[in-house]
Enzyme design. Structure first.
Site, mmCIF file in Angstrom:
data_model
loop_
_atom_site.group_PDB
_atom_site.id
_atom_site.type_symbol
_atom_site.label_atom_id
_atom_site.label_comp_id
_atom_site.label_asym_id
_atom_site.label_seq_id
_atom_site.Cartn_x
_atom_site.Cartn_y
_atom_site.Cartn_z
ATOM 1 N N HIS A 256 1.214 -5.400 4.621
ATOM 2 C CA HIS A 256 0.422 -6.128 5.623
ATOM 3 C C HIS A 256 -1.037 -5.669 5.563
ATOM 4 O O HIS A 256 -1.959 -6.488 5.486
ATOM 5 C CB HIS A 256 1.020 -5.873 7.007
ATOM 6 C CG HIS A 256 0.261 -6.477 8.138
ATOM 7 N ND1 HIS A 256 0.736 -7.525 8.887
ATOM 8 C CD2 HIS A 256 -0.953 -6.177 8.687
ATOM 9 C CE1 HIS A 256 -0.132 -7.843 9.823
ATOM 10 N NE2 HIS A 256 -1.177 -7.032 9.719
ATOM 11 N N GLU A 257 -1.236 -4.357 5.614
ATOM 12 C CA GLU A 257 -2.602 -3.828 5.613
ATOM 13 C C GLU A 257 -3.268 -4.018 4.245
ATOM 14 O O GLU A 257 -4.471 -4.264 4.165
ATOM 15 C CB GLU A 257 -2.597 -2.344 5.999
ATOM 16 C CG GLU A 257 -1.957 -2.037 7.340
ATOM 17 C CD GLU A 257 -2.633 -2.733 8.508
ATOM 18 O OE1 GLU A 257 -3.748 -3.279 8.329
ATOM 19 O OE2 GLU A 257 -2.054 -2.743 9.601
ATOM 20 N N HIS B 228 -4.723 -7.482 4.110
ATOM 21 C CA HIS B 228 -6.026 -7.539 4.791
ATOM 22 C C HIS B 228 -7.123 -6.990 3.876
ATOM 23 O O HIS B 228 -8.187 -7.601 3.714
ATOM 24 C CB HIS B 228 -5.996 -6.691 6.069
ATOM 25 C CG HIS B 228 -5.295 -7.314 7.228
ATOM 26 N ND1 HIS B 228 -5.569 -8.580 7.679
ATOM 27 C CD2 HIS B 228 -4.338 -6.830 8.061
ATOM 28 C CE1 HIS B 228 -4.805 -8.859 8.734
ATOM 29 N NE2 HIS B 228 -4.053 -7.817 8.972
#
Length: 264
Positions: free
Chosen positions: A57-58, A61
């Site tokens: 997820h990170e 980003h």
């Protein structure tokens, strides 16, 4: 626009590889029923799988921000998938894992620090915010692929239910992250399109957005509506409520092994 980063800044971290290895070994233990306690193996599989999804997820980003113009991402270590490099390790890893253990909810965590001043264009800002929860959605699709393709019928019950519970966490994380609440990714998608005045008014609420969502989920009526939506999505992907329930029961190994229905 250059997006070049040094090789060491994009080398996958041994920390992430170790977590992924725990996921693989514990998943094998659940499949083979090799562990003396299937529940403990399910616990390790789900927790390590959840941490892997948080790292991805990170990373999503960060990678999107890099291509959007923030070339500082590499130097911060975000491209190595190392959870220890995140700006708020407590919010990014520890609290989400505790929420999973306590309530079976995939609450979103803290984020990487992106230098938004380097990003040009509202669409790029929105895409950076959307990349994280979209990764959770893709992970949910991957986890449920055996269900909607019919391959799950040949899987051991414990492994099937562990996959179902981990998929539930991904769906809850994707939905919660996309809520247009200050501090969450959903608001980050909308924020570039809001007027400067509205953004200034919303800014003080950003640190409390996650806590507000968590508090709302404790309201029975809100909780019921939320999980009804989650169950509907999982049902469309071939996952039953019984499978997610049993997966969570196995996950909570300290409560004892779940009682399987006759014929399972």
């Amino acid at each position: 626009m250059t997006t070049t980063v040094a090789r060491g800044e994009r080398r996958v971290s041994p920390v992430f590889l170790g977590i992924a290895a725990i996921m693989a070994v514990s998943g094998w233990a659940v499949w083979a029923d090799y562990s003396a306690s299937t529940g403990f193996a399910v616990f390790l599989f789900v927790v390590s799988g959840w941490i892997v999804s948080l790292c991805l997820h990170e990373y999503a980003h960060a990678r999107t921000a890099l291509h959007g113009g923030d070339i500082s991402i590499g130097a911060k270590g975000y491209l190595t998938l190392n959870p220890l490099k995140y700006t708020h390790a407590l919010l990014s890893i520890v609290l989400p894992v505790l929420f999973v253990i306590a309530g079976g909810i995939g609450l979103p965590g803290g984020a990487v620090f992106i230098e938004r001043g380097r990003i040009r264009g509202r669409w790029r800002h929105s895409l950076i915010s959307a990349a994280g929860p979209l990764t959770n959605a893709l992970f949910a699709l991957a986890l449920t692929a055996p269900f909607w393709t019919g391959a799950v019928d040949s899987m051991p019950v414990a492994f099937r239910c562990a996959l179902a519970f981990l998929a539930l966490l991904q769906v809850t994380a994707a939905i919660l992250n996309f809520l247009p609440v200050p501090g969450l990714d959903g608001y980050g998608v909308l924020e570039p399109w809001l007027s400067h005045g509205i953004r200034r008014q919303m800014e003080p609420f950003a640190p409390f957005g996650l806590l507000a969502v968590f508090a709302l989920l404790w309201i029975p009526e809100v909780n019921h509506v939320f999980f009804t939506a989650v169950d509907s999505i999982l049902h469309a992907l071939g996952v039953s409520e019984l499978e997610t329930y049993l997966g969570q029961e196995w996950f909570r190994f300290w409560q004892g092994e779940p009682q399987l229905p006759i014929g399972s």
